[in-house]
Design an enzyme around this catalytic site. Structure first.
Site, PDB file in Angstrom:
ATOM      1  CG  HIS A 187       1.909 -10.865  -2.784  1.00  0.00           C
ATOM      2  ND1 HIS A 187       1.818 -10.055  -2.001  1.00  0.00           N
ATOM      3  CD2 HIS A 187       2.972 -10.737  -2.900  1.00  0.00           C
ATOM      4  CE1 HIS A 187       2.770  -9.907  -0.858  1.00  0.00           C
ATOM      5  NE2 HIS A 187       3.767 -10.373  -2.157  1.00  0.00           N
TER       6      HIS A 187
ATOM      7  CB  ALA B 237      -1.059  -0.055   1.205  1.00  0.00           C
TER       8      ALA B 237
ATOM      9  CD  GLU C 113      -0.604  -6.087  -1.558  1.00  0.00           C
ATOM     10  OE1 GLU C 113      -1.073  -7.276  -1.641  1.00  0.00           O
ATOM     11  OE2 GLU C 113      -0.322  -5.487  -0.725  1.00  0.00           O
TER      12      GLU C 113
ATOM     13  NE  ARG D 265      -3.841 -13.313   4.154  1.00  0.00           N
ATOM     14  CZ  ARG D 265      -3.842 -11.650   3.205  1.00  0.00           C
ATOM     15  NH1 ARG D 265      -4.088 -10.894   4.053  1.00  0.00           N
ATOM     16  NH2 ARG D 265      -2.595 -11.550   2.187  1.00  0.00           N
TER      17      ARG D 265
ATOM     18  CG  ASP E 298      -2.343 -10.530  -2.352  1.00  0.00           C
ATOM     19  OD1 ASP E 298      -3.114 -11.465  -2.188  1.00  0.00           O
ATOM     20  OD2 ASP E 298      -1.456 -11.124  -1.357  1.00  0.00           O
ATOM     21  CB  THR E 299      -4.937 -15.359  -5.258  1.00  0.00           C
ATOM     22  OG1 THR E 299      -4.128 -15.167  -4.328  1.00  0.00           O
ATOM     23  CG2 THR E 299      -3.845 -14.873  -6.619  1.00  0.00           C
ATOM     24  CG  PHE E 300      -6.270 -12.750   1.101  1.00  0.00           C
ATOM     25  CD1 PHE E 300      -7.452 -13.521   1.917  1.00  0.00           C
ATOM     26  CD2 PHE E 300      -6.032 -11.211   1.140  1.00  0.00           C
ATOM     27  CE1 PHE E 300      -7.854 -13.949   2.592  1.00  0.00           C
ATOM     28  CE2 PHE E 300      -7.033 -11.784   2.456  1.00  0.00           C
ATOM     29  CZ  PHE E 300      -7.687 -11.976   2.952  1.00  0.00           C
ATOM     30  CG  HIS E 301      -5.862  -8.199  -0.982  1.00  0.00           C
ATOM     31  ND1 HIS E 301      -5.760  -7.893  -0.202  1.00  0.00           N
ATOM     32  CD2 HIS E 301      -3.936  -8.450  -1.247  1.00  0.00           C
ATOM     33  CE1 HIS E 301      -5.200  -7.297   0.631  1.00  0.00           C
ATOM     34  NE2 HIS E 301      -4.209  -8.075   0.817  1.00  0.00           N
TER      35      HIS E 301
ATOM     36  CD  GLU F 100      -5.721  -6.858   4.006  1.00  0.00           C
ATOM     37  OE1 GLU F 100      -5.033  -5.927   4.435  1.00  0.00           O
ATOM     38  OE2 GLU F 100      -6.449  -7.610   4.304  1.00  0.00           O
TER      39      GLU F 100
ATOM     40  CD  GLU G 189       1.131 -11.103   1.993  1.00  0.00           C
ATOM     41  OE1 GLU G 189       1.649 -10.285   2.417  1.00  0.00           O
ATOM     42  OE2 GLU G 189       0.351 -11.122   1.488  1.00  0.00           O
TER      43      GLU G 189
END
Length: 290
Positions: A209, A107, A150, A215, A183-186, A156, A244
Site C-alpha cells: 500500500h 489486520a 498488514e 495520507r 504500507d508506506t503510511f505505517h 492502530e 490508499e
C-alpha cells in the site's frame, strides 16, 4: 507491478457501493481496484455477478482489504469470538472469491482498530493470531486467495508493527499463501528505513500500500519514493501496488482514519480524479523506474 487504488478514496463510508468506481479507475489508467471485503457479504449473487462482470469488461483486477471487528476475529481470548471470526472469514472469503479476488490484506491476524482502553496481551494475541491464520490458510488457498498480513503502526495495532515482526509472524504461520503486507503510511511511523524494511520482507512481500505521511496521494508529500521504488525493484517485486489515500472528513471513514481536516484542498470529484491520475503516473515512474 500492477497499480491500483482503494475506492474509499472517494467515499465517506466503508459500505459504499464499489460498482460505480470500476469503470472510473479503468479510465484513470489503473490496473486494480481495492474493495472493502466484508461488504461483499451484503451483496446478492446477482450483485456479485454484476461487479465481477464490470471488472472483467473494464480489464480491472480486484483486491480486498479488511479490518475485522472486535466481536469476530481469529485471535480473541474468548473462544466464542474466535469461532465467530472463523465463520465470518469463511463467508467473506467465499464471497470475494466470486469477484475473482486473489488477495486480501489488512489486520487479518487481529482486529482493527485496537481498543487500547482494554488490557493488551501482545504475546497471547500473537500466538492466537498465528494459530488462527494457519488454520484459515488452507481454506483460503482452496479459493485461490492469498492472506496478506498488514504491518500496522502502534496507534492502530500492537501485534505486528515492523517488517521484521511481519516476517517472523508469517514465517511462524508457515503457509505458502500467507504473505507480508507493507504500507508506506505505517512504515513512515515505525521503520528506521523504508528500503531496509522492504528488503526484510523480500520474497514474502505479497501486497503493498502507498500513501503519503499525511495520507494524501503519493507524490504530494515528503516520503522518499525513489528509495522505495529502488528497494521494490531490488527484491524483484512484481505484485500489486495499491494507493490508499484518505483526504476527506466525515462519515465512518473519516472517523476511523482520524481525518479532522480537508486534505484534498476542497477538491471536487473531477479534481479528485485528476489527483489520482497524476499520482498514478508518478507512482509508475518512481516505483517501476521507467
Amino acid at each position: 507491478m500492477k497499480f491500483g487504488i482503494y475506492y474509499s478514496y472517494w467515499e465517506q463510508e466503508w459500505s459504499a457501493d464499489c460498482l460505480p468506481y470500476i469503470e472510473r479507475v479503468a479510465k484513470l489508467g489503473f490496473d486494480v481496484i481495492e474493495i472493502a471485503a466484508h461488504h461483499a457479504n451484503n451483496f446478492s449473487q446477482a450483485q456479485l455477478d454484476e461487479i465481477a462482470r464490470a471488472a472483467k469488461d473494464n480489464g480491472i483486477a480486484m483486491t480486498a482489504g479488511l479490518g475485522p471487528s472486535a466481536d469476530c476475529y481469529l485471535a480473541a481470548p474468548d473462544p466464542a469470538i474466535r469461532k465467530a471470526g472463523r465463520a465470518f472469514f469463511e463467508k467473506t472469503l467465499t464471497n470475494i472469491a466470486k469477484l475473482d479476488v486473489h488477495s486480501i490484506g489488512g489486520a487479518l491476524h487481529s482486529y482493527w482498530p485496537v481498543d487500547y482502553n482494554k488490557p493488551i496481551d501482545k504475546q497471547g494475541d500473537w500466538e492466537r493470531g498465528v494459530e488462527g491464520i494457519a488454520s484459515l490458510a488452507d481454506f483460503a488457498n482452496d479459493l485461490g486467495i492469498n492472506l496478506c498480513i498488514e504491518v500496522l503502526n502502534r496507534f492502530e495495532n500492537h501485534v505486528i508493527n515492523t517488517a521484521e515482526e511481519g516476517v517472523a509472524f508469517v514465517t511462524e504461520v508457515g503457509k505458502p499463501n500467507v504473505k507480508v503486507m507493507l504500507d508506506t503510511f505505517h512504515m513512515n511511523i515505525e521503520e528506521d528505513s523504508f528500503s531496509a524494511a522492504i528488503r526484510t520482507a523480500g520474497p514474502l512481500l505479497g501486497h503493498f500500500h502507498t500513501g503519503e505521511a499525511n495520507r494524501r496521494v503519493p507524490g504530494r508529500g515528503r516520503l522518499p519514493w525513489h528509495e522505495i521504488g529502488t528497494a521494490l525493484r531490488e527484491i524483484g517485486y512484481t505484485g500489486t501496488v495499491v494507493m490508499e489515500p484518505f483526504v476527506k472528513m466525515g462519515g465512518g471513514i473519516g472517523k476511523d482514519i482520524r481525518v479532522w481536516r480537508d486534505l484534498s484542498d476542497n477538491a471536487d470529484q473531477q479534481k479528485m480524479d485528476e489527483d489520482a491520475r497524476k499520482s498514478l503516473e508518478f507512482s509508475r515512474f518512481v516505483l517501476e523506474g521507467c
